[in-house]
Scaffold this motif. Structure first.
Motif, PDB file in Angstrom:
ATOM      1  N   SER A  65       0.815  -1.218   0.000  1.00 46.81           N
ATOM      2  CA  SER A  65       0.000   0.000   0.000  1.00 46.81           C
ATOM      3  C   SER A  65       0.845   1.263   0.000  1.00 46.81           C
ATOM      4  O   SER A  65       0.365   2.331  -0.386  1.00 46.81           O
ATOM      5  N   ILE A  66       2.096   1.184   0.448  1.00 48.48           N
ATOM      6  CA  ILE A  66       2.962   2.370   0.425  1.00 48.48           C
ATOM      7  C   ILE A  66       3.965   2.312  -0.722  1.00 48.48           C
ATOM      8  O   ILE A  66       4.900   3.115  -0.784  1.00 48.48           O
ATOM      9  N   TYR A  67       3.760   1.382  -1.651  1.00 49.94           N
ATOM     10  CA  TYR A  67       4.714   1.259  -2.753  1.00 49.94           C
ATOM     11  C   TYR A  67       4.717   2.496  -3.644  1.00 49.94           C
ATOM     12  O   TYR A  67       5.762   2.856  -4.220  1.00 49.94           O
ATOM     13  N   ALA A  68       3.575   3.153  -3.781  1.00 48.03           N
ATOM     14  CA  ALA A  68       3.540   4.368  -4.608  1.00 48.03           C
ATOM     15  C   ALA A  68       4.566   5.387  -4.111  1.00 48.03           C
ATOM     16  O   ALA A  68       5.277   6.022  -4.904  1.00 48.03           O
ATOM     17  N   PHE A  69       4.639   5.548  -2.779  1.00 45.06           N
ATOM     18  CA  PHE A  69       5.640   6.441  -2.205  1.00 45.06           C
ATOM     19  C   PHE A  69       7.055   5.913  -2.445  1.00 45.06           C
ATOM     20  O   PHE A  69       7.949   6.655  -2.868  1.00 45.06           O
ATOM     21  N   THR A 193      13.802   9.836  -9.658  1.00 49.72           N
ATOM     22  CA  THR A 193      13.132   9.860  -8.356  1.00 49.72           C
ATOM     23  C   THR A 193      12.630  11.265  -8.045  1.00 49.72           C
ATOM     24  O   THR A 193      13.035  12.244  -8.672  1.00 49.72           O
ATOM     25  N   GLU A 194      11.738  11.343  -7.063  1.00 49.27           N
ATOM     26  CA  GLU A 194      11.181  12.612  -6.619  1.00 49.27           C
ATOM     27  C   GLU A 194      11.391  12.751  -5.117  1.00 49.27           C
ATOM     28  O   GLU A 194      11.616  11.770  -4.414  1.00 49.27           O
ATOM     29  N   ASP A 195      11.306  13.980  -4.644  1.00 43.15           N
ATOM     30  CA  ASP A 195      11.407  14.223  -3.208  1.00 43.15           C
ATOM     31  C   ASP A 195      10.025  14.017  -2.591  1.00 43.15           C
ATOM     32  O   ASP A 195       9.399  14.944  -2.085  1.00 43.15           O
ATOM     33  N   ALA A 196       9.549  12.767  -2.670  1.00 47.41           N
ATOM     34  CA  ALA A 196       8.193  12.450  -2.209  1.00 47.41           C
ATOM     35  C   ALA A 196       8.140  12.393  -0.689  1.00 47.41           C
ATOM     36  O   ALA A 196       9.130  12.133  -0.015  1.00 47.41           O
ATOM     37  N   ARG A 197       6.956  12.640  -0.151  1.00 51.61           N
ATOM     38  CA  ARG A 197       6.720  12.566   1.290  1.00 51.61           C
ATOM     39  C   ARG A 197       5.606  11.560   1.559  1.00 51.61           C
ATOM     40  O   ARG A 197       4.641  11.491   0.824  1.00 51.61           O
ATOM     41  N   LEU A 248      -6.078  14.264   0.156  1.00 56.88           N
ATOM     42  CA  LEU A 248      -4.643  14.527   0.054  1.00 56.88           C
ATOM     43  C   LEU A 248      -4.240  14.856  -1.381  1.00 56.88           C
ATOM     44  O   LEU A 248      -4.780  14.301  -2.331  1.00 56.88           O
ATOM     45  N   GLU A 249      -3.240  15.718  -1.517  1.00 56.41           N
ATOM     46  CA  GLU A 249      -2.700  16.000  -2.847  1.00 56.41           C
ATOM     47  C   GLU A 249      -1.885  14.824  -3.360  1.00 56.41           C
ATOM     48  O   GLU A 249      -1.860  14.567  -4.561  1.00 56.41           O
ATOM     49  N   GLN A 250      -1.206  14.127  -2.449  1.00 55.33           N
ATOM     50  CA  GLN A 250      -0.443  12.937  -2.805  1.00 55.33           C
ATOM     51  C   GLN A 250      -0.961  11.752  -1.966  1.00 55.33           C
ATOM     52  O   GLN A 250      -0.376  11.410  -0.943  1.00 55.33           O
ATOM     53  N   PRO A 251      -2.061  11.131  -2.392  1.00 56.02           N
ATOM     54  CA  PRO A 251      -2.602  10.022  -1.600  1.00 56.02           C
ATOM     55  C   PRO A 251      -1.643   8.847  -1.560  1.00 56.02           C
ATOM     56  O   PRO A 251      -0.814   8.669  -2.449  1.00 56.02           O
ATOM     57  N   LEU A 252      -1.775   8.072  -0.496  1.00 59.11           N
ATOM     58  CA  LEU A 252      -0.877   6.934  -0.308  1.00 59.11           C
ATOM     59  C   LEU A 252      -0.997   5.943  -1.462  1.00 59.11           C
ATOM     60  O   LEU A 252      -0.014   5.379  -1.872  1.00 59.11           O
TER      61      LEU A 252
END
Length: 252
Positions: A65-69, A193-197, A248-252
């Motif tokens: 479920s957190i693989y997108a991040f 890669t991105e500076d994702a949170r 959220l703007e960046q959902p999990l």
């Protein structure tokens, strides 16, 4: 439009990722046939040993479920090699575990690593395949990870009968060690890669939802009231999780 370099990368990378995903899927059910031997050797009951399966699946579900991040924050090569190391540590630790608690900890460690390989493979199949091959390559990947649990009971049954229950962890360890070495040569970054949170609250909520659901289902026959309460908690937290993702703007 796919570049020639991208097509060559898919030819070399996808078979490696397919095989790594096969090992991860194979490992998800290696303890099933070993449960009676583990119970006898470590003096635990069936309820305790069931967590070797349930705990693995819970951690696997949360990690997926957190693989997108993870896929935004780390490149494919880093994820693959880090997952292989964690997976191998989990296998080795489980193979030499002196107590059941230690065995369970390392079984969960296996899930932390193994859960990465299937989404990595799926993502690579989407990113690297020519448009006309995307469906075929995804279907092939699904077939491979679907076949793995069918082979696992047969292979592990033979291993337990010949070498004891600890051998069911050594077999995937050897396979993943080989895949790690092959991955060093063939697995490359696919996208920048991105500076994702990561939204920590979302991770907590999805973890509670999955854990409560599996625990509640496992207690239905033992304690119906407790099971129903836990399942209600799972449903409520799951609903709140979905609402949070929509906001959220960046959902999990």
């Amino acid at each position: 439009m796919r570049t020639t370099e991208g097509k060559r990368a898919s030819v070399s990378m996808l078979p490696v990722l397919y095989l790594a995903a096969f090992v991860a899927a194979f490992n998800s059910s290696v303890v099933n046939v070993a449960v009676p031997s583990i119970m006898a050797d470590m003096g635990v009951d069936a309820s305790a040993t069931s967590w070797l399966v349930s705990g693995y699946m819970m951690v696997q579900a949360v990690m997926m479920s957190i693989y997108a991040f993870l896929s935004k924050r780390f490149d494919t090569r880093t994820l693959y090699l880090a997952a292989a190391v964690v997976f191998c540590v989990g296998e080795l630790g489980a193979a030499i575990a002196p107590t059941f608690v230690v065995l369970l900890v390392f079984r969960v460690t296996q899930a932390l690593g193994g859960s990465v390989f299937i989404p990595v493979m799926m993502g690579a199949a989407l990113a690297l395949s020519p448009r006309e091959r995307v469906g075929t390559n995804l279907a092939l990947g699904n077939a491979i990870i679907g076949a793995a649990p069918a082979f696992s009971p047969m292979v592990c049954g033979a291993l337990v009968g010949s070498f004891g229950w600890r051998s069911v962890f050594l077999f995937p360890l050897v396979l993943m060690g080989i895949m790690a070495a092959v991955g060093i040569a063939f697995v490359r970054p696919i996208a920048p890669t991105e500076d994702a949170r990561v939204d920590v609250a979302s991770v907590v909520m999805v973890s509670v939802t999955i854990t409560a659901f599996i625990y509640g289902m496992s207690r239905l026959s033992a304690n119906l009231v407790v099971a129903l309460v836990v399942l209600v908690v799972s449903a409520v937290v799951g609903y709140l999780f979905v609402r949070r993702q929509n906001a959220l703007e960046q959902p999990l």
